[in-house]
Design an enzyme around this catalytic site. Sequence first.
Site, PDB file in Angstrom:
ATOM      1  N   CYS A 272       5.116   4.961   5.274  1.00 16.44           N
ATOM      2  CA  CYS A 272       3.986   4.452   4.497  1.00 16.44           C
ATOM      3  C   CYS A 272       3.630   5.393   3.345  1.00 16.44           C
ATOM      4  O   CYS A 272       2.784   5.073   2.522  1.00 16.44           O
ATOM      5  CB  CYS A 272       2.772   4.212   5.394  1.00 16.44           C
TER       6      CYS A 272
ATOM      7  N   GLU B 209      -1.027  -3.854  11.183  1.00 16.20           N
ATOM      8  CA  GLU B 209      -0.070  -3.866  10.062  1.00 16.20           C
ATOM      9  C   GLU B 209       1.321  -4.189  10.596  1.00 16.20           C
ATOM     10  O   GLU B 209       2.206  -4.552   9.840  1.00 16.20           O
ATOM     11  CB  GLU B 209      -0.109  -2.575   9.240  1.00 16.20           C
TER      12      GLU B 209
ATOM     13  N   HIS C  53       0.830  -1.206   0.000  1.00 13.39           N
ATOM     14  CA  HIS C  53       0.000   0.000   0.000  1.00 13.39           C
ATOM     15  C   HIS C  53       0.867   1.260   0.000  1.00 13.39           C
ATOM     16  O   HIS C  53       2.073   1.213   0.233  1.00 13.39           O
ATOM     17  CB  HIS C  53      -0.993   0.011   1.177  1.00 13.39           C
TER      18      HIS C  53
ATOM     19  N   HIS D  29       4.927  -0.203  -0.495  1.00  7.59           N
ATOM     20  CA  HIS D  29       5.740  -1.070   0.361  1.00  7.59           C
ATOM     21  C   HIS D  29       4.787  -2.102   0.950  1.00  7.59           C
ATOM     22  O   HIS D  29       3.575  -1.918   0.923  1.00  7.59           O
ATOM     23  CB  HIS D  29       6.405  -0.252   1.473  1.00  7.59           C
TER      24      HIS D  29
ATOM     25  N   ASP E  61      -5.336 -10.346  -0.310  1.00  9.23           N
ATOM     26  CA  ASP E  61      -4.066 -11.061  -0.132  1.00  9.23           C
ATOM     27  C   ASP E  61      -3.201 -10.991  -1.399  1.00  9.23           C
ATOM     28  O   ASP E  61      -3.681 -11.278  -2.498  1.00  9.23           O
ATOM     29  CB  ASP E  61      -4.340 -12.526   0.233  1.00  9.23           C
ATOM     30  N   HIS E  62      -1.933 -10.600  -1.204  1.00  4.56           N
ATOM     31  CA  HIS E  62      -0.986 -10.445  -2.318  1.00  4.56           C
ATOM     32  C   HIS E  62      -1.496  -9.469  -3.369  1.00  4.56           C
ATOM     33  O   HIS E  62      -1.331  -9.685  -4.576  1.00  4.56           O
ATOM     34  CB  HIS E  62      -0.628 -11.813  -2.927  1.00  4.56           C
TER      35      HIS E  62
ATOM     36  N   HIS F  94       3.207  -4.974   3.839  1.00  3.29           N
ATOM     37  CA  HIS F  94       2.992  -5.340   5.242  1.00  3.29           C
ATOM     38  C   HIS F  94       2.463  -6.775   5.274  1.00  3.29           C
ATOM     39  O   HIS F  94       1.761  -7.191   4.354  1.00  3.29           O
ATOM     40  CB  HIS F  94       1.927  -4.456   5.901  1.00  3.29           C
TER      41      HIS F  94
HETATM   42 NI    NI Z   1       2.500   0.991   5.458  1.00  2.00          NI
END
Ligand code: NI
Length: 207
Positions: A109, A197, A90, A115, A152-153, A117
């Site tokens: 972030c 996260e 995200h 990047h 997911d992914h 999590h």
């Molecule tokens: Ni983040």
Amino acid sequence: VVEIDRHVRAEAVPLFIAQTSEAFRAGRHLAISDVAAMLVNAWTALKGRFGGPEVSRICLELNPFRKVAVCAEDCSVYTFSEKFEFAATHTLWNDKFSDQKNLDVFGKCANPLGHGHNYVVEVAVERPLEGQEFHIGQFEKAVNEAFIQSVDHKNLNAQVPEFAELNPTVENIARVAWRRLEGRFSGAVLSSVTVWENDKTYCTFRG
Ligand code: NI
């Protein structure tokens, strides 16, 4: 703390040992509602033991992911919760902020290229103590199909419709998960959704 420890070991733990041993000897499956009933029995056993303070919640961790909890001796419902995991990318960014303000507010972030999590999502439902047996497999299937599979992914900003115009913060992810999951469980009511996260940053949403 020593008093709590002593009374739980003396009054509550033997109840669990006796009831699980009895079920094991009889070859009887222990349903989640049986576990909740044991927690209610433990509540009764611990009542008035702490010289004033009373129990406010008893929670049994079945494994590192699943918990069963009761919040009253005369409760008619119990809470079942399970943790799920997903990995995603995200970026947190507000177009109305300057670049510097985005970095100040969102920190690492705010990286425009994203990047990752490894998120943890805990979904809690309330169930009646009496009634049909709770099927964990159906619960997991519902959570996976209604939410986990779609995040997911994935790149949350680019691939999850709710985040096209909404920052995928833990607060917003918890709220989106709630909307996707509410009303999905037969015989159970969604109680809370918690999203981590990392170990420090998390949010619980209760509708
Ligand atoms: Ni983040």
